[in-house]
Design an enzyme around this catalytic site. Structure first.
Site, short mmCIF file in Angstrom:
data_model
loop_
_atom_site.label_atom_id
_atom_site.label_comp_id
_atom_site.label_asym_id
_atom_site.label_seq_id
_atom_site.Cartn_x
_atom_site.Cartn_y
_atom_site.Cartn_z
N LYS A 1 -1.85 0.18 9.74
CA LYS A 1 -2.49 -0.76 8.81
C LYS A 1 -2.89 -2.06 9.52
O LYS A 1 -3.89 -2.69 9.18
CB LYS A 1 -1.57 -1.05 7.63
CG LYS A 1 -1.28 0.15 6.74
CD LYS A 1 -2.54 0.73 6.12
CE LYS A 1 -3.03 -0.07 4.94
NZ LYS A 1 -4.18 0.59 4.26
N GLY B 1 -4.90 7.05 -6.68
CA GLY B 1 -3.54 6.62 -6.35
C GLY B 1 -3.05 5.50 -7.25
O GLY B 1 -3.74 5.08 -8.19
N ILE C 1 -7.22 -2.65 1.39
CA ILE C 1 -5.87 -2.80 0.85
C ILE C 1 -4.88 -2.67 2.00
O ILE C 1 -4.74 -1.59 2.59
CB ILE C 1 -5.56 -1.73 -0.22
CG1 ILE C 1 -6.66 -1.67 -1.27
CG2 ILE C 1 -4.20 -2.00 -0.85
CD1 ILE C 1 -6.89 -2.95 -2.01
N GLY D 1 7.08 0.72 -9.31
CA GLY D 1 6.66 1.90 -10.05
C GLY D 1 5.55 2.71 -9.42
O GLY D 1 5.07 3.66 -10.02
N LYS E 1 3.84 -4.55 5.75
CA LYS E 1 4.39 -3.76 6.87
C LYS E 1 3.50 -3.83 8.11
O LYS E 1 3.90 -3.38 9.19
CB LYS E 1 4.61 -2.31 6.43
CG LYS E 1 5.69 -2.17 5.38
CD LYS E 1 5.81 -0.74 4.88
CE LYS E 1 6.94 -0.62 3.86
NZ LYS E 1 6.73 -1.44 2.65
#
Length: 647
Positions: A430, A300, A414, A458, A418
């Protein structure tokens, strides 16, 4: 023969220069005596004139040899500068010195001041003959540039880099640019000239100067300035209708590569970026060097950048684990090319598969695990909440448990901003991941930490690639709400934080980055439209679509009761972990897992009962209920409708 006498050949130009030099040496010798005796030939004693004539041939030969040795005949004088001027002065010194000693040895008397006059005249005449090439070249380029459209250009920065850029723009026949002025914040420089171009003012004058001089292009050439200052200047420049270009950084000054080819278009990163995050390379090196590193979700956006940066620190082995084979293949090929000696293993599998993740841990025994595998798209997860729970929550749980079981030293999760007071299931999942690693840290020898940051520029599915696709399709650019704001960072910055967090880890921390100032997505869209060469309201529009399911106007980096502690890196902080009942939490996880497997329609409510800070928005709840009713009615209709062809 024709080529020999053609001035286009280097040999012909060299012969011509030799002839010119012989003539100027003769003239300089005579003039030196004339100037010494007050410009009167009558006053020159005959013995001085005879001495000069007797040594003239020797002086001519000696001087030509000196000129040849100092490359005054094979230099491209069209581009001559300070270095060439120094060589001319050195040649004149040597010529004067040889002449003075020669005359003394041969007992040819001349006044001592004769040699000083000779040196001065030789420097002047040689400089004029050589630099006339440069003047002619600049005149010819000016004529050539007038043949096509010449862009009025404004240069920001009156330092060394700006000087070099202006020099090249003025001297090159291929760059149709007319430098109309220079901008510099140093008040003492205003009104002065650099390469014949006037310094017109400071950054606050840019907009007015651009209008007054009809500037079409602005070049920012301040590579030594901090990113915050560059960003401020670019924001002012962006208020004009000019094309923006920038010289990237100090590297070009250090390597003496400051030229027009190093200029690049200003990107959205330049407007949003800030001073680079400096990490303690020694601590990161000791944390990663000669270690076996496992990166889940390694194909990813964040995972692949983790792999790129980890590869620089000489790990014993780097293991990429990802369920998407195309992504995994891409990063595998890139690392093989860039780091041929890297011990790299690429494995396909899902963190949701207990046996698979445990078999990987058991076989490779990683020292450090970076857990980047997750579903991250907020609106998609709102429509598939059970998948968010299965992948994010229980993928993390199974990976963390495997790390504990097989002796991983450090586990880095990671996370995201949010997760703070979440209004969507992705953020709530999360937050549960953070609680899982905090729980494991209480009972395991493995050091578990989380790294929380905002949006990355990006990344796959992020706002900037979406805006670019919309512009390529002719627009409009869609923004959910004119007041929505987000924190942004570049992917390398985010990964630097993750690596530093892994080095700082003692266990149980949630690391938080100083994200700087939040950015309005509306401003982001306008800037991107502007930098892409479009005019807002003329050939590109912005359409406001309303907040998406689970989306809020602003994101937070800290839960209310979390405090902040400083680390050695001034941009990295540690949030005080919130206390919760771990036993109750683990028992609730079992119930939640079964509900997710059963595709429960109440999964969000169950998550809200576990995480008090998770608030389901009223409109999202109504939407979910409507969707549920539609599904139920479709189910009833399918049961009532007879199946054709089946008895």
């Amino acid at each position: 023969m024709k080529n020999i006498f053609s001035l286009r050949t280097s040999r012909a130009r060299m012969i011509l220069l030799c002839v010119v030099d012989i003539l100027t040496i003769i003239i300089d010798c005579y003039l030196s005596l004339v100037m010494r005796f007050e410009w009167s030939l009558r006053l020159i004693p005959a013995e001085y004139m005879n001495s000069m004539k007797q040594y003239l041939v020797i002086n001519i030969i000696t001087t030509l040899i000196i000129f040849l040795a100092l490359r005054l005949y094979n230099t491209v004088w069209s581009f001559a500068g300070v270095h060439e001027l120094v060589r001319i002065a050195l040649a004149a010194v040597l010529s004067m010195t040889f002449q003075a000693f020669g005359m003394q040895i041969l007992v040819l008397p001349v006044p001592r001041s004769y040699h000083a006059f000779y040196f001065f005249l030789l420097v002047m005449t040689t400089t004029v003959t050589r630099f006339s090439y440069r003047a002619l070249h600049m005149v010819q380029n000016g004529v050539r540039k007038q043949g096509g459209h010449t862009k009025n250009t404004l240069v920001v920065g009156a330092g060394e880099a700006g000087n070099m850029i202006i020099q090249e723009l003025k001297s090159s026949r291929y760059l149709n640019r007319r430098v109309v002025g220079v901008i510099d914040d140093n008040p003492s420089k205003k009104g002065r000239f650099i390469q014949g171009v006037r310094i017109l003012g400071n950054r606050n004058d840019i907009v007015d100067i651009a209008k007054k001089y009809e500037v079409e292009e602005i070049i920012v050439a301040i590579p030594s300035a901090p990113q915050k200052e560059i960003r401020g200047i670019l924001k002012i420049c962006n208020a004009t209708n000019c094309k923006l270009k920038i010289l990237p950084g100090m590297y070009q000054l250090i390597t003496e590569e400051v030229n027009v080819s190093k200029l690049r278009d200003v990107s959205i990163d330049d407007l949003l970026g800030r001073d680079a995050i400096h990490i303690d390379l020694d601590s990161v090196m000791s944390h990663l060097s000669d270690k076996t590193i496992l990166v889940t979700g390694g194909g990813g956006s964040i995972g692949s950048e983790l792999c790129r940066q980890i590869a620089k620190y000489y790990p014993r082995q780097l293991i990429i684990f990802d369920i998407y084979e195309n992504n995994a293949y891409d990063i595998q090929q890139e690392l093989k090319h860039d780091y041929p000696d890297l011990n790299l293993k690429v494995l396909i599998g899902s963190v949701r598969n207990t046996n698979r993740i445990e078999s990987v841990m058991e076989r490779y025994r990683p020292d450090v695990v970076y857990h980047a595998a997750a579903h991250k798209h907020v609106p998609l997860m709102e429509d598939s909440p059970n998948e968010a729970i299965k992948n994010n929550v229980f993928g993390t749980y199974k990976t963390a448990r495997a790390a504990d079981k097989f002796g991983v030293k450090r586990f880095v999760l990671i996370s995201t901003d949010k997760a703070v007071n979440p209004t969507n299931i992705m953020g709530a999942s999360k937050r549960m991941c953070e609680m899982i690693i905090q729980t494991f840290n209480q009972y395991s020898r493995t050091e578990y930490v989380a790294v929380r940051f905002g949006n990355v520029l990006g990344s796959n599915g992020s706002v900037i690639p979406l805006f670019k696709k919309q512009m390529e399709a002719g627009g409009p650019v869609t923004v959910t709400h004119p007041d929505i704001i987000r924190y942004f960072m570049t992917i390398p910055e985010a990964v630097s934080l993750v690596l530093q967090a892994g080095a700082f880890a003692e266990g149980g921390e949630i690391f938080v980055l100083d994200m700087g100032e939040p950015v309005k997505i509306d401003d982001l869209a306008k800037n991107l439209i502007r930098l892409s060469g479009y005019t807002l309201g003329v050939d590109m529009e912005i359409k406001y679509t309303g907040l998406r399911p689970g989306e809020k106007l602003y994101e937070e980096l800290l839960i209310k009761d979390e405090g902040l502690k400083k680390t050695k890196n001034e941009l990295i902080f540690v949030g005080e972990p919130l206390k919760f009942d771990e036993v109750h939490f683990l028992s609730e996880l079992k119930r939640l897992e079964q509900a997710a497997i059963d595709e429960s329609m109440d999964i969000k409510e169950m998550v809200a009962s576990i995480i008090p800070s998770y608030h389901i928005r009223k409109e999202d709840k109504e939407r979910d209920e409507t969707m549920y009713q539609e599904l139920m009615s479709l189910g009833r209709a399918s049961r009532e409708k007879p199946v054709v062809g089946v008895k």
